[in-house]
Design a protein around this motif. Structure first.
Motif, short mmCIF file in Angstrom:
data_model
loop_
_atom_site.label_atom_id
_atom_site.label_comp_id
_atom_site.label_asym_id
_atom_site.label_seq_id
_atom_site.Cartn_x
_atom_site.Cartn_y
_atom_site.Cartn_z
N ALA A 62 -26.83 -50.88 55.19
CA ALA A 62 -25.49 -51.19 54.72
C ALA A 62 -25.42 -51.17 53.19
O ALA A 62 -24.43 -50.72 52.61
CB ALA A 62 -25.05 -52.55 55.26
N LEU A 63 -26.46 -51.66 52.53
CA LEU A 63 -26.49 -51.63 51.07
C LEU A 63 -26.49 -50.21 50.54
O LEU A 63 -25.90 -49.92 49.49
CB LEU A 63 -27.72 -52.38 50.55
N ALA A 64 -27.13 -49.30 51.25
CA ALA A 64 -27.14 -47.90 50.83
C ALA A 64 -25.74 -47.31 50.84
O ALA A 64 -25.44 -46.38 50.08
CB ALA A 64 -28.05 -47.08 51.74
N ILE A 65 -24.87 -47.85 51.68
CA ILE A 65 -23.47 -47.41 51.73
C ILE A 65 -22.65 -48.12 50.67
O ILE A 65 -21.80 -47.52 50.00
CB ILE A 65 -22.87 -47.70 53.12
N ALA A 66 -22.93 -49.41 50.46
CA ALA A 66 -22.07 -50.24 49.62
C ALA A 66 -22.40 -50.19 48.14
O ALA A 66 -21.51 -50.34 47.30
CB ALA A 66 -22.16 -51.70 50.10
N ASP A 67 -23.66 -49.98 47.79
CA ASP A 67 -24.10 -50.09 46.40
C ASP A 67 -24.21 -48.70 45.77
O ASP A 67 -25.11 -47.93 46.12
CB ASP A 67 -25.44 -50.81 46.32
N PRO A 68 -23.35 -48.35 44.82
CA PRO A 68 -23.40 -47.00 44.24
C PRO A 68 -24.65 -46.76 43.40
O PRO A 68 -24.99 -45.61 43.13
CB PRO A 68 -22.14 -46.95 43.36
N ALA A 69 -25.34 -47.82 43.00
CA ALA A 69 -26.59 -47.64 42.27
C ALA A 69 -27.65 -46.97 43.14
O ALA A 69 -28.62 -46.41 42.63
CB ALA A 69 -27.11 -48.98 41.75
N LEU A 70 -27.43 -47.02 44.46
CA LEU A 70 -28.36 -46.41 45.40
C LEU A 70 -27.91 -45.02 45.86
O LEU A 70 -28.57 -44.40 46.69
CB LEU A 70 -28.54 -47.32 46.64
N ASP A 71 -26.81 -44.52 45.31
CA ASP A 71 -26.27 -43.24 45.77
C ASP A 71 -27.23 -42.08 45.51
O ASP A 71 -27.35 -41.16 46.33
CB ASP A 71 -24.92 -42.95 45.11
N LEU A 72 -27.90 -42.09 44.36
CA LEU A 72 -28.83 -41.00 44.06
C LEU A 72 -30.02 -41.01 45.00
O LEU A 72 -30.53 -39.95 45.37
CB LEU A 72 -29.29 -41.10 42.61
N ALA A 73 -30.46 -42.20 45.40
CA ALA A 73 -31.58 -42.30 46.33
C ALA A 73 -31.16 -42.01 47.76
O ALA A 73 -31.99 -41.63 48.60
CB ALA A 73 -32.21 -43.70 46.25
N ASN A 74 -29.85 -42.18 48.04
CA ASN A 74 -29.33 -41.92 49.39
C ASN A 74 -28.09 -41.02 49.29
O ASN A 74 -26.97 -41.46 49.57
CB ASN A 74 -28.96 -43.25 50.07
N PRO A 75 -28.28 -39.76 48.91
CA PRO A 75 -27.11 -38.91 48.64
C PRO A 75 -26.36 -38.49 49.90
O PRO A 75 -25.16 -38.19 49.82
CB PRO A 75 -27.72 -37.70 47.94
N LEU A 76 -27.02 -38.44 51.03
CA LEU A 76 -26.38 -37.99 52.26
C LEU A 76 -26.03 -39.20 53.11
O LEU A 76 -26.92 -39.89 53.63
CB LEU A 76 -27.30 -37.04 53.03
N LYS A 77 -24.73 -39.48 53.25
CA LYS A 77 -24.26 -40.62 54.03
C LYS A 77 -23.38 -40.12 55.17
O LYS A 77 -22.65 -39.15 55.03
CB LYS A 77 -23.48 -41.59 53.13
N GLY A 78 -23.46 -40.83 56.27
CA GLY A 78 -22.60 -40.48 57.40
C GLY A 78 -23.27 -39.48 58.34
O GLY A 78 -24.48 -39.26 58.26
N PRO A 79 -22.48 -38.86 59.22
CA PRO A 79 -21.02 -38.99 59.30
C PRO A 79 -20.60 -40.39 59.78
O PRO A 79 -21.30 -41.01 60.58
CB PRO A 79 -20.62 -37.91 60.30
N PHE A 80 -19.47 -40.85 59.29
CA PHE A 80 -18.96 -42.16 59.65
C PHE A 80 -17.74 -42.01 60.54
O PHE A 80 -16.97 -41.05 60.43
CB PHE A 80 -18.56 -42.95 58.39
N ARG A 81 -17.56 -43.01 61.38
CA ARG A 81 -16.36 -43.08 62.22
C ARG A 81 -15.58 -44.32 61.80
O ARG A 81 -16.10 -45.44 61.86
CB ARG A 81 -16.73 -43.14 63.70
N THR A 82 -14.35 -44.12 61.36
CA THR A 82 -13.53 -45.24 60.94
C THR A 82 -12.74 -45.78 62.12
O THR A 82 -12.30 -45.03 62.99
CB THR A 82 -12.56 -44.84 59.82
#
Length: 348
Positions: free
Chosen positions: A85-105
């Protein structure tokens, strides 16, 4: 009791305990992602994640929503662990986790309650992200969206103490402290010079630990603070309103996260948005209430930001003059000040 209930919920949020928010269109149980632990998440038994609309824009999720205005977005089964969840919420982790999803809203379960939760996260200085589930069974801590509004209502602010405080700019200065019954942050006013019938020079200064105390070169807060005090000393009288709204209202830790994003190349506006916050999150109604308690209806406002003039006038304060505050730049804050000029309307 409403504000007290909201204060208890904010305390639970900070401590990583689940709490419930109720609104006219639904109720949800929440657990703050940043303060949660995996054992608490296991007890909470939901992997849905609730994000602010600003963070959802960064993740390109708002095109899946029918609403034209971005609001909180709920992702189904997006956070099996706190780290995920932190990998989704914290933009400081975006470079370490560039590929997110796919998500279902999915539906948030209560738009009013979800919006109130984002306000609470910002108020607590945490990332605006929660594990979320439908409200089920009894809740140890519960509040309503109305309770949250009551907690943050500036009209609850009262004068708490005042004393003489000699400072470098004026040895006859007086300090006045303000607080609300359930609120932890105290705001202060520093009165410079001898009061007369003329409107005082007033400076609204939001707390900046890094600039005011540590002498940070990334912003101009410290130099502005001291220049304003000396300008007031040269005027008949003046009032510095020192507002405890670090980082334009997002808190110290989130401001440091924004600094880290700036090191990655984002400007201060985009850094706030990537964190999931509005560009301007300060509450200028607090300043209006402080001036009301000081019986100061008319002021000469020292600011480079015309928006401050508009916001104070909205609170019933008559601004008879805007006084600019020009200071030299340095190589560390040139881009920051350019962003304030080009993107937030500061007249530098």
């Amino acid at each position: 009791m409403g504000a007290r209930q909201a204060a208890r919920a904010v305390d639970a949020l900070r401590r990583g305990w689940p709490f419930r928010i109720e609104g006219p269109d639904g109720a949800v149980d929440l657990l703050a992602v940043e303060s949660a632990r995996d054992d608490t998440l296991a007890e909470f038994a939901s992997h849905d994640v609730l994000l602010s609309g600003e963070r959802a824009v960064t993740l390109k999720l708002t095109n899946q929503r029918a609403a034209a205005t971005p609001g909180p977005v709920r992702l189904a089964n997006a956070g099996g662990t706190v780290a995920a969840a932190l990998a989704i919420a914290d933009p400081a982790l975006d470079l370490a986790n560039p590929l997110k999803g796919p998500f279902r809203t999915v539906a948030t379960g209560g738009e009013t309650a979800a919006a109130a939760a984002m306000t609470m996260a910002r108020h607590a200085g945490l990332l605006p992200a929660f594990f979320v589930r439908e409200a089920t069974g009894p809740a140890e801590t519960c509040c309503t969206a109305t309770d949250v509004a009551a907690l943050l209502d500036p009209s609850r602010l009262e004068m708490a103490a005042r004393a003489r405080l000699p400072v470098e700019a004026s040895e006859t200065a007086e300090i006045v402290a303000f607080r609300s019954p359930e609120e932890a942050s105290d705001h202060v006013a520093l009165i410079i010079g001898k009061r007369d019938a003329a409107p005082p020079v007033v400076r609204l200064h939001s707390e900046c630990l890094t600039g005011d105390v540590l002498g940070s070169l990334k912003c101009d807060c410290g130099p502005q603070l001291h220049a304003a005090l000396h300008a007031m000393a040269d005027a008949p009288w003046g009032v510095l309103l020192y507002l405890r709204q670090e980082g334009r209202g997002i808190g110290l830790v989130n401001k440091l996260r924004a600094y880290a994003l700036q090191d990655q190349g984002y400007d201060t506006v985009d850094a706030n948005l990537r964190l999931g916050f509005p560009v301007e999150a300060r509450d200028f109604a607090i300043a209006g209430r402080m001036l009301e308690l000081l019986h100061i209806p008319r002021i000469r406002l020292m600011t480079n930001n015309p928006e401050k003039v508009a916001r104070l006038e909205k609170e019933g304060v008559e601004v008879v003059e805007r006084i600019p505050l020009a200071l030299p730049t340095n190589k560390y804050n040139e881009q920051y000040l350019a962003t304030k000029r080009d993107r937030t309307g500061h007249q530098l």
